[in-house]
Design a protein around this motif. Structure first.
Motif, short mmCIF file in Angstrom:
data_model
loop_
_atom_site.label_atom_id
_atom_site.label_comp_id
_atom_site.label_asym_id
_atom_site.label_seq_id
_atom_site.Cartn_x
_atom_site.Cartn_y
_atom_site.Cartn_z
N LEU A 32 5.75 38.95 -18.37
CA LEU A 32 5.52 37.76 -19.18
C LEU A 32 5.70 38.07 -20.67
O LEU A 32 6.34 37.31 -21.40
N ASP A 33 5.14 39.18 -21.11
CA ASP A 33 5.17 39.54 -22.53
C ASP A 33 6.54 40.06 -22.97
O ASP A 33 6.86 40.00 -24.16
N ASN A 34 7.30 40.59 -22.04
CA ASN A 34 8.63 41.12 -22.36
C ASN A 34 9.65 40.51 -21.41
O ASN A 34 9.88 41.04 -20.32
N PRO A 35 10.27 39.41 -21.78
CA PRO A 35 11.22 38.72 -20.89
C PRO A 35 12.36 39.61 -20.39
O PRO A 35 12.93 39.33 -19.34
N ASP B 290 -1.09 37.56 -8.82
CA ASP B 290 0.07 38.15 -8.16
C ASP B 290 0.62 39.30 -9.01
O ASP B 290 1.09 39.07 -10.13
N ALA B 291 0.53 40.54 -8.47
CA ALA B 291 1.03 41.74 -9.17
C ALA B 291 0.61 41.68 -10.65
O ALA B 291 1.44 41.75 -11.55
N PHE B 292 -0.68 41.57 -10.88
CA PHE B 292 -1.23 41.17 -12.17
C PHE B 292 -0.71 41.98 -13.35
O PHE B 292 -0.10 41.44 -14.28
N TYR B 293 -0.95 43.29 -13.37
CA TYR B 293 -0.55 44.09 -14.52
C TYR B 293 0.96 43.98 -14.76
O TYR B 293 1.41 43.81 -15.90
N ALA B 294 1.71 44.11 -13.68
CA ALA B 294 3.17 44.06 -13.81
C ALA B 294 3.63 42.68 -14.27
O ALA B 294 4.55 42.55 -15.08
N SER B 295 2.98 41.63 -13.77
CA SER B 295 3.36 40.27 -14.15
C SER B 295 3.06 40.00 -15.62
O SER B 295 3.81 39.29 -16.30
N VAL B 296 1.96 40.55 -16.13
CA VAL B 296 1.63 40.41 -17.56
C VAL B 296 2.73 41.08 -18.40
O VAL B 296 3.17 40.53 -19.42
N GLU B 297 3.16 42.26 -17.97
CA GLU B 297 4.21 42.96 -18.72
C GLU B 297 5.52 42.18 -18.71
O GLU B 297 6.21 42.10 -19.73
N ILE C 52 -6.66 24.79 -9.41
CA ILE C 52 -7.00 25.98 -10.20
C ILE C 52 -5.76 26.84 -10.43
O ILE C 52 -5.50 27.32 -11.54
N ARG C 53 -4.97 27.01 -9.38
CA ARG C 53 -3.75 27.83 -9.50
C ARG C 53 -2.78 27.21 -10.51
O ARG C 53 -2.14 27.92 -11.30
N ALA C 54 -2.68 25.88 -10.48
CA ALA C 54 -1.79 25.20 -11.42
C ALA C 54 -2.28 25.37 -12.85
O ALA C 54 -1.48 25.55 -13.78
N LYS C 55 -3.59 25.33 -13.04
CA LYS C 55 -4.14 25.48 -14.38
C LYS C 55 -3.95 26.91 -14.89
O LYS C 55 -3.68 27.12 -16.08
N ILE C 56 -4.09 27.90 -14.00
CA ILE C 56 -3.84 29.29 -14.40
C ILE C 56 -2.40 29.46 -14.87
O ILE C 56 -2.13 30.09 -15.89
N LEU C 57 -1.46 28.86 -14.13
CA LEU C 57 -0.05 28.94 -14.51
C LEU C 57 0.19 28.27 -15.86
O LEU C 57 0.89 28.81 -16.72
N GLU C 58 -0.44 27.11 -16.05
CA GLU C 58 -0.26 26.37 -17.30
C GLU C 58 -0.83 27.14 -18.49
O GLU C 58 -0.20 27.23 -19.56
N LYS C 59 -2.00 27.73 -18.32
CA LYS C 59 -2.69 28.39 -19.44
C LYS C 59 -2.18 29.79 -19.73
O LYS C 59 -2.21 30.24 -20.88
N THR C 60 -1.75 30.52 -18.70
CA THR C 60 -1.39 31.93 -18.88
C THR C 60 0.08 32.22 -18.62
O THR C 60 0.56 33.28 -19.03
N GLY C 61 0.77 31.34 -17.92
CA GLY C 61 2.15 31.63 -17.55
C GLY C 61 2.27 32.53 -16.34
O GLY C 61 3.36 33.00 -16.01
N LEU C 62 1.14 32.78 -15.65
CA LEU C 62 1.11 33.70 -14.51
C LEU C 62 0.77 32.94 -13.23
O LEU C 62 0.06 31.92 -13.26
N THR C 63 1.25 33.44 -12.11
CA THR C 63 0.95 32.81 -10.83
C THR C 63 -0.22 33.50 -10.14
O THR C 63 -0.46 34.70 -10.32
#
Length: 348
Positions: free
Chosen positions: A11-14, A2-9, A117-128
Motif C-alpha cells: 500500500l505504501d509503495n505502489p 489479509d497478509a497484513f504486514y506485506a499488504s501495508v508495504e 466492517i470489512r468495507a469500512k476497513i478498506l475505505e479507511k485504510t486501503g487494506l482488505t
C-alpha cells in the motif's frame, strides 16, 4: 487482515504491488515475518527462514519490518471495530474476535455487519480484511481462513457438521504440526475421524487436551470474547548471527535476553512464577524447559539464575541458533465477565 504486514508495504509503495515480497531480514539468519499472496504462491510463508524463502521464490523482495507503521494501522482498524461493539478481543496487530450479539448499530445480521466492517476497513485504510462468522470463537476462526483474501464465510449451527466433518485435521484451530502427526498415526485424518473417538481414548492419548479435541470435533467451544484479555506470559528471544555451541558464549548471550524480559515485566508492573527457556538448534528443532518458583519475581538476577540453570542442565549435542526466555503464571487476574449465550461472533 489479509497478509497484513506485506499488504501495508504494498500500500505504501505502489511499486511493490502484485510482486512477491517478504517482510523480514534477507540475511542468512533472517526469518520471514509475513509474505504477500504473490510470494505465497511459491510456498513462502511466515516463520520460514529467509534463505529457504529465497530459494523457493528467486524473485522474492525482502522488506525490513516497520512495526510502528503496522501498529498505527492496527489502531485505525481497532477504532472501526469499536464503532460497532466494545466486545473486541485483540489477538495480535492483525486479528481480533468481535462479539456482536449486541452491537451499536442494532444490526440483526452478523453476516451483513461483517461485510460492512470489512468495507469500512478498506475505505479507511486501503487494506482488505476477511471474516469468519459463527456461534463461537473456534468456528469463526477456522471460517475466517476459508475465503481469503477479501472474503468471509458464515457457519450457522445447522452448518456445523457439513463444515467440520470433512475438514482436514490440520485445519482445526489448536491442532499444530506435532499433534497432527500423532493424530494421523492414530488414524485421525478428518473432523469425522476425530468425532468418532471417545473421550477416554482422547484423554489417554492426549492428556488434558483430550477434552478440548473431543469438544471441538463437535463444534463446542465455550470461551467468551474477552475485551480485557491479559497476556499470559512476558518473554524475549534472540536469533544469533552465528550458531553458538560454547557454554560461556551461550551464557553471555542469555543475559541481555533476560534483561529485556525483566524490563518488560517491570514496565507492565507484573511478576511471574514460571521461567521457561526456549532453545532452537541448528537443525531448527525447538525444545522448552521450565522451572516454577514458589514466589513471584521480576528480578533480573533470579530470572537469569533460573534460565542459566536450565541451560546448563541441557546436553548441548548440537549448536544453537536461538535462545528465548519467558515468564508466565503472572500475578494478574482477568476480570471475570458474566457468562453469556453468544449466538454469533465475527473473527477478523
Amino acid at each position: 487482515m489479509d497478509a497484513f504486514y506485506a499488504s501495508v508495504e504494498q500500500l505504501d509503495n505502489p511499486a511493490l504491488k502484485r510482486k512477491p515480497i517478504a517482510v523480514g531480514g534477507s540475511s542468512e539468519r533472517g526469518v520471514v515475518a509475513a509474505a504477500s499472496y504473490e510470494a505465497r504462491k511459491f510456498g513462502v510463508k511466515s516463520a520460514m527462514s529467509s534463505v529457504l524463502a529465497a530459494k523457493m521464490c528467486p524473485d522474492l523482495i525482502f522488506i525490513k519490518p516497520r512495526f510502528d507503521r503496522y501498529r498505527a494501522v492496527s489502531q485505525q482498524i481497532r477504532e472501526i471495530f469499536l464503532e460497532y461493539t466494545d466486545m473486541v478481543e485483540p489477538l495480535s496487530l492483525d486479528e481480533a474476535y468481535l462479539d456482536v450479539t449486541q452491537n451499536k448499530k442494532n444490526m440483526p445480521s452478523a453476516t451483513l455487519l461483517a461485510k460492512e466492517i470489512r468495507a469500512k476497513i478498506l475505505e479507511k485504510t486501503g487494506l482488505t480484511a476477511s471474516a469468519g462468522i459463527s456461534i463461537n470463537k473456534f468456528l469463526a476462526k477456522i471460517a475466517s481462513d476459508f475465503n481469503k483474501p477479501n472474503g468471509q464465510k458464515t457457519v450457522t449451527e445447522a452448518d456445523i457438521d457439513d463444515f467440520l466433518l470433512p475438514l482436514k485435521i490440520q485445519k482445526f484451530h489448536g491442532i499444530g504440526k506435532v499433534t497432527t502427526e500423532k493424530m494421523r498415526s492414530l488414524g485421525i485424518f478428518t473432523g469425522a475421524d476425530l468425532r468418532n473417538q471417545s473421550l477416554e481414548f482422547l484423554n489417554l492419548n492426549f492428556g488434558n487436551r483430550g477434552e478440548y479435541y473431543y469438544n471441538i470435533a463437535r463444534g463446542i467451544h465455550l470461551s467468551e470474547v474477552n475485551p480485557n484479555r491479559l497476556a499470559k506470559s512476558v518473554g524475549a528471544e534472540n536469533t544469533f548471527e552465528s550458531n553458538l555451541s560454547e557454554e560461556n558464549d551461550l551464557q553471555n548471550a542469555l543475559l541481555p535476553i533476560v534483561e529485556k524480559v525483566a524490563q518488560r515485566l517491570q514496565k507492565k508492573n507484573v511478576k511471574g512464577k514460571t521461567i521457561t527457556l526456549k532453545i532452537k538448534f541448528e537443525d531448527f528443532n525447538i525444545i522448552t524447559r521450565s522451572i516454577t518458583r514458589q514466589h513471584f519475581t521480576d528480578d533480573v538476577e533470579e530470572i537469569f539464575s533460573t534460565a542459566s540453570e536450565l541451560l546448563k542442565n541441557e546436553p548441548l549435542e548440537k549448536s544453537i541458533r536461538l535462545l528465548g526466555v519467558s515468564v508466565s503464571q503472572l500475578n494478574i487476574h482477568a476480570k471475570k465477565e458474566i457468562q453469556l449465550k453468544i449466538p454469533f461472533h465475527d473473527f477478523f
